[in-house]
Design an enzyme around this catalytic site. Structure first.
Site, PDB file in Angstrom:
ATOM      1  N   HIS A  20       4.059   6.992   9.939  1.00 38.16           N
ATOM      2  CA  HIS A  20       5.263   6.891   9.110  1.00 38.16           C
ATOM      3  C   HIS A  20       6.549   7.245   9.856  1.00 38.16           C
ATOM      4  O   HIS A  20       7.519   7.681   9.239  1.00 38.16           O
ATOM      5  CB  HIS A  20       5.149   7.770   7.857  1.00 38.16           C
ATOM      6  N   GLU A  29       0.835  -1.201   0.000  1.00 39.32           N
ATOM      7  CA  GLU A  29       0.000   0.000   0.000  1.00 39.32           C
ATOM      8  C   GLU A  29       0.863   1.241   0.000  1.00 39.32           C
ATOM      9  O   GLU A  29       0.585   2.216  -0.703  1.00 39.32           O
ATOM     10  CB  GLU A  29      -0.917   0.002   1.237  1.00 39.32           C
ATOM     11  N   ASP A  75      -7.953   2.381   7.767  1.00 37.61           N
ATOM     12  CA  ASP A  75      -6.539   2.705   7.524  1.00 37.61           C
ATOM     13  C   ASP A  75      -6.251   4.146   7.927  1.00 37.61           C
ATOM     14  O   ASP A  75      -5.698   4.923   7.165  1.00 37.61           O
ATOM     15  CB  ASP A  75      -6.154   2.455   6.060  1.00 37.61           C
TER      16      ASP A  75
END
Lengths: 457, 457
Positions: free
Chosen positions: A419, A320, A348
């Site tokens: 992230h 993804e 998500d």
């Protein structure tokens, strides 16, 4: 891989969930069980501990796929399979170091953006051209950034619905290409982030037709430091060392599990999540928690005395992060069966809780939708608009005509961790994912049981 | 170095602060000015931006000393001087990388402890022996850790008075030596930390007579990960690469500024703070903020229409982090004059606010102490015990018989950032350091003006 002990709540199943129970009663029981005893915490604990980071195309992503297959079998899926697909290019992070050389000697916390090219091994040294907002970079004339490192320090706003990320996303996705087109030799941006920790946030960038230049994100405190130094007026010189490299063709995979419906097995309710993660953290919030939630939700439904009418399919997508590649591959491979898909949904954006249900359906008066809304209300979930488009991996299914539901997750603190190396298990709250698991279990069960038609106009 | 613009509050000085004002009135005015218009924020901003990290013995520490001299002159000190001293050994961080190799491939966030020796350049690979508390390590028999990496994961409690740090300090300071004595080839400990970010906390260790082994701190999420992996029962193998090195003899320096008293200049009130910092962050909280507070407090007193009776001396110590070396050097060099020191105080536990005043004086009935307590009360500061011993650099002055005051800083969140890359300017609150500056200005002024004798029994 350590044996996984699923919880045995089914043994404690109250008499309520008998064949005589109404769907609303079963939904209420699913909520209760999800909030107190689902497997979501154990699953996210195992995925982040026993596998860890799982970058697209990596060995760890393949290990995650093996982990998921095994877990699906253990939780009683009727069928589990893996579909492999190709990526043109894998990418691996290397050394990443930066420092201000003048007017002060200051190390900088940076991380390469996904797809970045490398500096020379010894690094590059250049003066910065700093823009406190992205429009400033776009307004810079052609050639004006020659020999410079372009720096964009525009902040990202904190918002519950995650819109701050989408509003500033181009700074990361298109900034390197825009800087390159204006002659810059490297690019740094303030992380797309709402925290103030010294942990930069990575993420994919897209050079399109521009010459690839080294591109990295700065942590928020480092972006602020460069702003202060630049404001003092003297030239700011930076040394940047980034040694990521392309890996060439690699493969990834989608892992799918199916829980057969008792009456209309060919009609399929799809729950998605993505199994790959960035490499810096352990992908707990992005999107290990989504994986755990949909697996735990499917297991709760599986434990009911009677399966629902329709089939529930859980798809854990690969790759993804580099650009929804698993979602695209899945939609392409399953093109011919999309007309059988009843509804699709995917978590998500962290752990939740879910605060709103939005739909992307042809008929918002469909009675089963009202039943779903009513069953979610005790969880504090309100009804939103009908403009849901399918986020992340399931976007291609939605584009292919599959009705979609968005269970919007509270993303207020999601971009504190997104992230970064900080995306680890300790950030996960059992209460929050209990509520989110409850919402997914209820949605999947009622969409499969009530037989609603979300395509009819 | 950029010119520094001090604020010009003295121009706005109200009539209140005239020769006719009582000391209590002047103290109240100092509080008001400190909370609204001191130079503390500008000073900490400049130190962390224009100098940055300033490790003991480094060029950046020398640049910080030049910065401080210049600032002291600009703020009107009567005398500014530097005293150099030697360190047997400087120490510089190198590469620091660790990863779990099995049972899962997981990178670990580690940072070498100050004074750590290096691994081989290619690193070392070994199985861990994990202890969830330090007593477990101490109970391990001699030789039982042969060929192992010892790991201690005991958490540090969060407490306002910083006592959690002192309660667990031996895990870092003595842990490597204790592990080494039991045969371990390397040592990892959970950071002395109250946060859960992926930023390990460094700090000095002390091998004494033990063989030096590579020693590093794990971030809290990484310590938790190792606990989970170890609990699964399979051997946990780690690769550790640390390349710090000793620099041999280096020099550091203390920077001192004096603001002469109008009647008894030979009687000296001392305010301290330390100018050096660890290398990972910019030493904003440890102890740039202390430097800024005592400088700003001295300037506020300096701006009064009449200097107080006694001299105020501000000492910015070098080389605190490797073991209070500047404080020891200062006490030794000034041994003969310590009998003239009236009182000493130092902020070195973050930005505050101050919540309590403790004393270390011969006579707690000294009337000026009551005046100080009364002047601090509006700042929310209460009176504590008489067991203050002189923290950090001024410990040696207290041991040398100098009366001491501890203005205890609220350290509830201090160990979220302490000794990490996250110790940066954005963590500093103007409100918090305004209150702390006020407390130091009031203390220094009243101790210098009221002529109290804190040595008399």
């Amino acid at each position: 891989m350590k044996p996984f002990l699923f919880s045995a709540v089914s043994l404690l199943l109250p008499a309520l969930c008998s064949a005589q129970s109404t769907p609303a009663e079963v939904a209420a029981e699913l909520v209760s069980r999800a909030r107190t005893g689902s497997d979501a915490m154990a699953l996210i604990g195992s995925l982040t501990t026993d596998v860890g980071p799982r970058q697209a195309g990596s060995e760890n992503e393949k290990r995650a796929a093996a982990w998921a297959q095994q877990r699906f079998k253990e939780l009683g899926a009727d069928r589990v399979w893996v579909e492999t697909f190709s990526l043109t290019n894998g990418w691996a992070r290397g050394i990443e170091r930066a420092e201000v050389l003048s007017p002060a000697l200051q190390p900088l916390a940076v991380t390469a953006l996904g797809g970045s090219t490398a500096t020379p091994p010894e690094g590059l040294v250049a003066e910065i051209a700093l823009f406190t907002n992205y429009d400033g970079l776009l307004a810079a004339p052609a050639g004006s950034l020659a020999k410079k490192i372009a720096v964009v320090t525009q902040p990202m706003p904190r918002r519950r619905d995650g819109s701050g990320y989408h509003a500033t996303g181009k700074i990361r996705s298109s900034g390197p290409a825009e800087a390159s087109r204006r002659g810059a030799i490297a690019y740094l941006c303030r992380s797309l982030a709402t925290d103030n920790h010294r942990l930069p946030h990575t993420g994919q960038t897209d050079y399109r037709d521009a010459t690839r230049i080294p591109a990295a994100a700065l942590s928020v405190p480092d972006a602020l430091l460069l702003e202060r130094l630049a404001a003092e007026g003297a030239p700011v010189r930076i040394k940047l060392v980034l040694t990521p490299h392309d890996l060439g063709p690699v493969t990834s995979q989608n892992v799918t599990a199916e829980f057969k419906g008792r009456e209309r097995p060919e009609e399929i309710v799809v729950l998605g999540a993505h199994l790959d993660s960035w490499d810096l953290g352990t992908g707990a919030l992005d999107d290990g928690v989504g994986v755990a939630i949909v697996m735990a939700a499917a297991k709760l439904v599986r434990e009911l005395p009677h399966p629902p009418r329709r089939t529930i399919r859980v798809v854990l997508f690969g790759a993804e992060e580099p650009g929804l590649l698993g979602g695209a591959a899945y939609a392409q491979a399953h093109h011919s069966e999309l007309s059988h898909y009843v509804l699709v949904a995917e978590p998500d954006e962290g752990q939740g809780p879910v605060y709103r249900l939005r739909t992307g359906v042809a008929n918002t008066n469909e009675p089963s939708l009202k039943a779903i809304v009513a069953a979610l209300a005790p969880l504090g979930i309100s009804l939103g608009d009908n403009h849901a488009l399918g986020d992340s991996d399931v976007r291609y299914l939605a584009r292919g005509g599959v009705p979609t539901v968005a269970l919007d997750l509270d993303g207020t603190d999601y971009f504190d961790f997104h992230h970064t190396a900080d995306d680890t298990l300790d950030k996960i709250s059992p209460e929050r994912i209990g509520q989110t698991t409850a919402a997914y279990a209820v949605l999947a069960y009622l969409a499969a049981e009530l037989g609603g038609d979300y395509r009819a106009p």
